[in-house]
Design an enzyme around this catalytic site. Structure first.
Site, PDB file in Angstrom:
ATOM      1  N   LYS A   1       0.841  -1.204   0.000  1.00 35.44           N
ATOM      2  CA  LYS A   1       0.000   0.000   0.000  1.00 35.44           C
ATOM      3  C   LYS A   1       0.872   1.247   0.000  1.00 35.44           C
ATOM      4  O   LYS A   1       0.559   2.234  -0.665  1.00 35.44           O
ATOM      5  CB  LYS A   1      -0.940  -0.001   1.217  1.00 35.44           C
ATOM      6  CG  LYS A   1      -2.036  -1.049   1.150  1.00 35.44           C
ATOM      7  CD  LYS A   1      -3.133  -0.572   0.258  1.00 35.44           C
ATOM      8  CE  LYS A   1      -4.321  -1.394   0.001  1.00 35.44           C
ATOM      9  NZ  LYS A   1      -4.601  -2.695   0.178  1.00 35.44           N
TER      10      LYS A   1
ATOM     11  N   LYS B   1      -7.813 -16.456 -13.378  1.00 34.89           N
ATOM     12  CA  LYS B   1      -9.034 -16.720 -12.621  1.00 34.89           C
ATOM     13  C   LYS B   1     -10.050 -15.598 -12.802  1.00 34.89           C
ATOM     14  O   LYS B   1      -9.727 -14.521 -13.285  1.00 34.89           O
ATOM     15  CB  LYS B   1      -8.691 -16.873 -11.146  1.00 34.89           C
ATOM     16  CG  LYS B   1      -8.128 -15.607 -10.524  1.00 34.89           C
ATOM     17  CD  LYS B   1      -8.214 -15.648  -9.004  1.00 34.89           C
ATOM     18  CE  LYS B   1      -8.063 -14.230  -8.446  1.00 34.89           C
ATOM     19  NZ  LYS B   1      -8.523 -14.053  -7.090  1.00 34.89           N
TER      20      LYS B   1
ATOM     21  N   LYS C   1     -12.844  -9.741  -9.411  1.00 34.06           N
ATOM     22  CA  LYS C   1     -13.366  -8.379  -9.541  1.00 34.06           C
ATOM     23  C   LYS C   1     -12.338  -7.503 -10.230  1.00 34.06           C
ATOM     24  O   LYS C   1     -12.629  -6.824 -11.192  1.00 34.06           O
ATOM     25  CB  LYS C   1     -13.621  -7.829  -8.134  1.00 34.06           C
ATOM     26  CG  LYS C   1     -14.953  -7.249  -7.944  1.00 34.06           C
ATOM     27  CD  LYS C   1     -15.255  -6.892  -6.493  1.00 34.06           C
ATOM     28  CE  LYS C   1     -14.201  -7.206  -5.481  1.00 34.06           C
ATOM     29  NZ  LYS C   1     -14.629  -8.157  -4.451  1.00 34.06           N
TER      30      LYS C   1
HETATM   31  P1  ADP Z   1     -11.783 -10.626  -5.934  1.00 33.40           P
HETATM   32  O1  ADP Z   1     -10.413 -11.109  -6.373  1.00 33.40           O
HETATM   33  O2  ADP Z   1     -12.789 -10.841  -6.994  1.00 33.40           O
HETATM   34  O3  ADP Z   1     -11.763  -9.226  -5.407  1.00 33.40           O
HETATM   35  P2  ADP Z   1     -11.573 -11.455  -3.270  1.00 33.40           P
HETATM   36  O4  ADP Z   1     -10.102 -11.397  -3.390  1.00 33.40           O
HETATM   37  O5  ADP Z   1     -12.276 -10.391  -2.488  1.00 33.40           O
HETATM   38  O6  ADP Z   1     -12.201 -11.546  -4.735  1.00 33.40           O
HETATM   39  O7  ADP Z   1     -11.922 -12.888  -2.708  1.00 33.40           O
HETATM   40  C1  ADP Z   1     -12.978 -13.185  -1.817  1.00 33.40           C
HETATM   41  C2  ADP Z   1     -13.010 -14.702  -1.660  1.00 33.40           C
HETATM   42  O8  ADP Z   1     -13.384 -15.336  -2.892  1.00 33.40           O
HETATM   43  C3  ADP Z   1     -11.661 -15.330  -1.295  1.00 33.40           C
HETATM   44  O9  ADP Z   1     -11.885 -16.372  -0.372  1.00 33.40           O
HETATM   45  C4  ADP Z   1     -11.126 -15.844  -2.598  1.00 33.40           C
HETATM   46  O10 ADP Z   1     -10.256 -16.943  -2.420  1.00 33.40           O
HETATM   47  C5  ADP Z   1     -12.400 -16.271  -3.322  1.00 33.40           C
HETATM   48  N1  ADP Z   1     -12.242 -16.153  -4.786  1.00 33.40           N
HETATM   49  C6  ADP Z   1     -12.182 -15.010  -5.513  1.00 33.40           C
HETATM   50  N2  ADP Z   1     -12.059 -15.273  -6.837  1.00 33.40           N
HETATM   51  C7  ADP Z   1     -12.030 -16.628  -6.969  1.00 33.40           C
HETATM   52  C8  ADP Z   1     -11.927 -17.529  -8.086  1.00 33.40           C
HETATM   53  N3  ADP Z   1     -11.849 -17.100  -9.336  1.00 33.40           N
HETATM   54  N4  ADP Z   1     -11.934 -18.864  -7.837  1.00 33.40           N
HETATM   55  C9  ADP Z   1     -12.041 -19.321  -6.573  1.00 33.40           C
HETATM   56  N5  ADP Z   1     -12.143 -18.531  -5.478  1.00 33.40           N
HETATM   57  C10 ADP Z   1     -12.145 -17.190  -5.648  1.00 33.40           C
END
Ligand code: ADP
Ligand code: TRP
Length: 328
Positions: free
Chosen positions: A111, A194, A197
């Site tokens: 950060k 993967k 967001k």
């Molecule tokens: P993002 O990357 O979309 O912002 P987060 O990092 O906030 O999502 O992840 C929230 C939860 O969802 C975590 O436990 C993360 O491991 C799971 N998660 C996010 N994207 C995936 C994915 N493509 N496949 C499996 N689990 C995921």
């Protein structure tokens, strides 16, 4: 019974990756653990959201979790800022958290690099607030991804340090809990990697049928296999992984066979996939919208969750105050 606690920053809507990677496992866990699920809205203040953002995002994520099946009768589901007891523990933990160790946390250093003009104290003490979230409920297990491992180590360190300073066996060291054997990695449909967001390739649980279709039809493909039983390149393998996750065995086998015999028509495959994603999302989407249109119900659920969480948190805090030497 063991206690499991899970926290999520309200930074956006839930997508299929969140659901199959994490939320589905939480929903199962609530049957076997004393479970706490909370929305970490204080943590989100490090990026200075507007009051409007805050009001909207906590309610939205609450509605989405409920729609996914987190059950307020089984789990205690609450919004962090409704449980002020956490802040008192945060203060105590901060008194025994040292600048050097907080500055060494990788996510803090990141950060500092990324937003040098907003290195606030909340960012520095993010791990102590997270430790307070966990220790206030004496959680045994905390489901987290790899990126949270260092914060979990800090929580264990602060628990041990408190016990040592006051010569008590009060806090237990919370264990990180990984779903990895059970949870799947949901791919993006934009060729590689993967779904996420921040990757900008997410299919959200709240997306309507037309949006889902548009996103799926845009999925990256190739000119098609030229030899029987050819290995699938990543974009195609990703499409098949999605089929495996949301479609029936028969559908998957059908398109797999078509691929292996070089007859696959990606347009048909995508249409089927979009339809199956929609079939999966439709009831969840309906419930999300029901919850969102019923703010009274949402407020009641949040209030009841907060009451339960506060009662438990207050009990921990009374003991902490006593240990430190304050009136309980
Ligand atoms: P993002 O990357 O979309 O912002 P987060 O990092 O906030 O999502 O992840 C929230 C939860 O969802 C975590 O436990 C993360 O491991 C799971 N998660 C996010 N994207 C995936 C994915 N493509 N496949 C499996 N689990 C995921
Ligand atoms: N730091 C977590 C994240 O970014 C969110 C969080 C805050 C949390 N407090 C927590 C997670 C306590 C588990 C337990 O995803």
């Amino acid at each position: 019974m063991q206690t499991v606690l899970s926290g999520i920053r309200p930074t956006g809507n839930l997508h299929l990756g969140n659901y199959f990677g994490a939320v589905r496992s939480f929903v199962e866990m609530q049957n076997n653990y004393n479970s706490y699920f909370f929305i970490a809205d204080w943590h989100s203040l490090t990026t200075h959201p507007t009051p409007e953002d805050i009001r909207r995002s906590a309610r939205t994520i609450l509605a989405e979790y409920l729609a996914c099946g987190i059950d307020p009768e089984k789990a205690t589901i609450y919004i962090q800022s409704d449980v002020p007891e956490v802040l008192e523990l945060y203060l105590y933990l901060n008194m025994n958290a040292y600048l050097g160790e907080l500055e060494r946390v990788t996510s803090f250093k990141e950060k500092v690099r990324k937003q040098p003009d907003n290195v606030n104290a909340g960012l520095l003490t993010y791990p102590t607030l997270m430790a307070a979230d966990i220790l206030i409920h004496k959680a045994d297990k905390v489901p987290v991804g790899k990126d949270q491992e260092q914060n979990m180590e800090m929580a264990r360190l602060f628990a041990r340090r408190f016990n040592r300073i006051y010569n008590v066996e009060f806090f237990k060291e919370p264990e990180s809990f990984h779903f990895s054997e059970k949870a799947v990695k949901v791919p993006g449909l934009d060729g590689s990697g993967k779904m996420g967001k921040s990757e900008g390739n997410a299919i959200y649980l709240k997306d309507d049928e037309a949006t889902i279709k548009k996103k799926v039809m845009k999925a990256v493909t190739d000119a098609g296999p030229t030899e029987p039983n050819q290995e699938k390149p990543e974009p195609i393998a990703n499409l098949f992984t999605m089929l495996e996750i949301v479609s029936s065995r028969e559908t998957y086998d059908f398109f797999n066979e078509q691929y292996n015999t070089c007859q696959v028509r990606y347009g048909d495959l995508k249409k089927q996939l979009a339809a199956d994603i929609n079939t999966f999302c439709a009831p969840i989407r309906e419930r999300i919208n029901e919850y969102l249109s019923n703010t009274e119900l949402l407020d009641r659920i949040a209030r009841q969750g907060a009451e339960k969480a506060r009662e438990h948190a207050a009990a921990t805090l009374r003991e902490v105050r006593q240990i430190i030497g304050f009136h309980a």
